[in-house]
Motif scaffolding. Structure first.
Motif, PDB file in Angstrom:
ATOM      1  N   ALA A   1       0.844  -1.202   0.000  1.00 35.92           N
ATOM      2  CA  ALA A   1       0.000   0.000   0.000  1.00 35.92           C
ATOM      3  C   ALA A   1       0.878   1.251   0.000  1.00 35.92           C
ATOM      4  CB  ALA A   1      -0.923  -0.028   1.206  1.00 35.92           C
ATOM      5  N   PRO A   2       1.546   1.510  -1.114  1.00 39.16           N
ATOM      6  CA  PRO A   2       2.482   2.636  -1.163  1.00 39.16           C
ATOM      7  C   PRO A   2       1.766   3.988  -1.213  1.00 39.16           C
ATOM      8  CG  PRO A   2       2.248   1.705  -3.338  1.00 39.16           C
ATOM      9  CD  PRO A   2       1.466   0.813  -2.401  1.00 39.16           C
ATOM     10  N   ASP A   3       2.527   5.026  -0.985  1.00 38.94           N
ATOM     11  CA  ASP A   3       1.971   6.377  -1.091  1.00 38.94           C
ATOM     12  C   ASP A   3       1.531   6.669  -2.523  1.00 38.94           C
ATOM     13  OD1 ASP A   3       2.375   6.990   1.605  1.00 38.94           O
ATOM     14  OD2 ASP A   3       4.372   7.826   1.235  1.00 38.94           O
ATOM     15  N   GLU A   4       2.297   6.180  -3.493  1.00 37.01           N
ATOM     16  CA  GLU A   4       2.021   6.511  -4.883  1.00 37.01           C
ATOM     17  C   GLU A   4       1.152   5.446  -5.550  1.00 37.01           C
ATOM     18  OE1 GLU A   4       5.266   4.513  -3.981  1.00 37.01           O
ATOM     19  OE2 GLU A   4       5.455   6.557  -3.290  1.00 37.01           O
ATOM     20  N   ILE A   5      -0.153   5.601  -5.393  1.00 39.08           N
ATOM     21  CA  ILE A   5      -1.135   4.746  -6.065  1.00 39.08           C
ATOM     22  C   ILE A   5      -1.906   5.646  -7.026  1.00 39.08           C
ATOM     23  CG2 ILE A   5      -3.213   3.340  -5.810  1.00 39.08           C
ATOM     24  CD1 ILE A   5      -2.238   2.568  -3.008  1.00 39.08           C
ATOM     25  N   SER A   6      -2.019   5.233  -8.260  1.00 42.53           N
ATOM     26  CA  SER A   6      -2.740   6.019  -9.256  1.00 42.53           C
ATOM     27  C   SER A   6      -4.246   5.815  -9.112  1.00 42.53           C
ATOM     28  CB  SER A   6      -2.301   5.624 -10.669  1.00 42.53           C
ATOM     29  OG  SER A   6      -3.166   6.216 -11.613  1.00 42.53           O
ATOM     30  N   VAL A   7      -4.927   6.870  -8.692  1.00 36.63           N
ATOM     31  CA  VAL A   7      -6.386   6.815  -8.561  1.00 36.63           C
ATOM     32  C   VAL A   7      -7.007   6.527  -9.929  1.00 36.63           C
ATOM     33  CG1 VAL A   7      -8.436   8.184  -8.004  1.00 36.63           C
ATOM     34  CG2 VAL A   7      -6.428   8.279  -6.509  1.00 36.63           C
ATOM     35  N   GLY A   8      -6.466   7.145 -10.968  1.00 38.35           N
ATOM     36  CA  GLY A   8      -6.993   6.921 -12.312  1.00 38.35           C
ATOM     37  C   GLY A   8      -6.867   5.478 -12.768  1.00 38.35           C
ATOM     38  N   GLU A   9      -5.729   4.857 -12.477  1.00 38.64           N
ATOM     39  CA  GLU A   9      -5.546   3.446 -12.848  1.00 38.64           C
ATOM     40  C   GLU A   9      -6.501   2.547 -12.082  1.00 38.64           C
ATOM     41  OE1 GLU A   9      -1.429   2.313 -12.539  1.00 38.64           O
ATOM     42  OE2 GLU A   9      -0.813   3.870 -13.969  1.00 38.64           O
ATOM     43  N   TRP A  10      -6.702   2.831 -10.793  1.00 38.86           N
ATOM     44  CA  TRP A  10      -7.646   2.029 -10.021  1.00 38.86           C
ATOM     45  C   TRP A  10      -9.061   2.205 -10.563  1.00 38.86           C
ATOM     46  CZ3 TRP A  10      -7.816  -0.235  -4.707  1.00 38.86           C
ATOM     47  CH2 TRP A  10      -6.597  -0.825  -4.368  1.00 38.86           C
ATOM     48  N   ALA A  11      -9.442   3.432 -10.876  1.00 39.16           N
ATOM     49  CA  ALA A  11     -10.779   3.682 -11.429  1.00 39.16           C
ATOM     50  C   ALA A  11     -10.963   2.899 -12.720  1.00 39.16           C
ATOM     51  CB  ALA A  11     -10.992   5.171 -11.666  1.00 39.16           C
ATOM     52  N   ALA A  12      -9.980   2.945 -13.593  1.00 34.43           N
ATOM     53  CA  ALA A  12     -10.070   2.231 -14.866  1.00 34.43           C
ATOM     54  C   ALA A  12     -10.153   0.727 -14.650  1.00 34.43           C
ATOM     55  CB  ALA A  12      -8.868   2.581 -15.749  1.00 34.43           C
ATOM     56  N   SER A  13      -9.359   0.193 -13.727  1.00 28.72           N
ATOM     57  CA  SER A  13      -9.385  -1.261 -13.507  1.00 28.72           C
ATOM     58  C   SER A  13     -10.718  -1.713 -12.930  1.00 28.72           C
ATOM     59  CB  SER A  13      -8.240  -1.688 -12.591  1.00 28.72           C
ATOM     60  OG  SER A  13      -8.479  -1.329 -11.242  1.00 28.72           O
ATOM     61  N   MET A  14     -11.326  -0.895 -12.098  1.00 25.53           N
ATOM     62  CA  MET A  14     -12.604  -1.285 -11.489  1.00 25.53           C
ATOM     63  C   MET A  14     -13.779  -1.090 -12.438  1.00 25.53           C
ATOM     64  SD  MET A  14     -11.991  -0.193  -7.528  1.00 25.53           S
ATOM     65  CE  MET A  14     -13.367  -1.147  -6.858  1.00 25.53           C
ATOM     66  N   GLN A  15     -13.665  -0.172 -13.376  1.00 29.52           N
ATOM     67  CA  GLN A  15     -14.750   0.055 -14.329  1.00 29.52           C
ATOM     68  C   GLN A  15     -14.972  -1.140 -15.245  1.00 29.52           C
ATOM     69  OE1 GLN A  15     -13.507   4.182 -15.591  1.00 29.52           O
ATOM     70  NE2 GLN A  15     -15.731   4.348 -15.714  1.00 29.52           N
ATOM     71  N   GLY A  16     -13.950  -1.903 -15.519  1.00 30.53           N
ATOM     72  CA  GLY A  16     -14.086  -3.050 -16.400  1.00 30.53           C
ATOM     73  C   GLY A  16     -14.547  -4.311 -15.696  1.00 30.53           C
ATOM     74  N   ARG A  17     -14.992  -4.188 -14.473  1.00 29.77           N
ATOM     75  CA  ARG A  17     -15.360  -5.350 -13.656  1.00 29.77           C
ATOM     76  C   ARG A  17     -16.679  -5.100 -12.942  1.00 29.77           C
ATOM     77  NH1 ARG A  17      -9.734  -6.966 -10.753  1.00 29.77           N
ATOM     78  NH2 ARG A  17      -8.525  -7.036 -12.663  1.00 29.77           N
ATOM     79  N   PHE A  18     -17.178  -6.139 -12.305  1.00 24.14           N
ATOM     80  CA  PHE A  18     -18.280  -5.954 -11.372  1.00 24.14           C
ATOM     81  C   PHE A  18     -17.643  -5.430 -10.090  1.00 24.14           C
ATOM     82  CE2 PHE A  18     -20.856  -7.433  -7.793  1.00 24.14           C
ATOM     83  CZ  PHE A  18     -22.072  -6.874  -8.134  1.00 24.14           C
TER      84      PHE A  18
END
Length: 156
Positions: free
Chosen positions: A39-56
């Motif tokens: 759980a690093p300080d540098e997590i891309s919110v945009g990348e997480w949003a994109a990865s979750m959008q393609g899933r349930f």
């Protein structure tokens, strides 16, 4: 508490909850070095949003505050299920898992699989998952132990 579908507007709160939960809850089973890599300080919110959008992907809200989230890949992989560090053992994880299981069954999948942390192992066992193997994974150059687990559906 309400369980609803994830939206991109939830991404920053999801990342914050993830980081905070790992750093506070999982620190009991992993070293500080492992937790920082996970759980690093540098997590891309945009990348997480994109990865979750393609899933349930679902979130749990209570009083307008995000208190948990989970996401299911098309292949039946339960990738993430996290509950706010201050809201553990209140049934939030159970409710999120129920939503994921219902979706997996609706899709006609035969099983769910997860890579459970040492911390999450008892939760998943209590909800019908069995350990397939203990494994060591490497994240950002740091080795971790986790457990590949499956839960088969009985068709009822």
């Amino acid at each position: 508490m309400t369980i609803r579908r994830f939206t991109p507007a939830d991404a920053a709160a999801v990342v914050s909850l993830f980081r905070n939960t790992v750093r506070r809850v999982n620190l009991g089973d992993y070293t500080p070095e492992q937790v920082r890599a996970w759980a690093p300080d540098e997590i891309s919110v945009g990348e997480w949003a994109a990865s979750m959008q393609g899933r349930f992907a679902v979130v749990a809200e209570s009083g307008g505050i995000l208190v948990g989230f989970a996401d299911l890949a098309p292949d039946g992989h339960l990738d993430r299920l996290y509950v706010h560090a201050d809201r553990q053992r209140e049934g939030i994880g159970r409710a999120l898992l129920a939503a994921v299981v219902a979706e997996a069954e609706r899709r006609g999948g035969a099983e769910l699989h997860v890579e459970a942390s040492i911390t999450a192992l008892p939760f998943f066992r209590a909800h019908g998952f069995v350990v397939v193997t203990r494994q060591t994974v490497v994240t950002r150059g740091v080795a971790f132990v986790n457990y590949r687990m499956v839960r088969a559906f009985d068709g009822t």
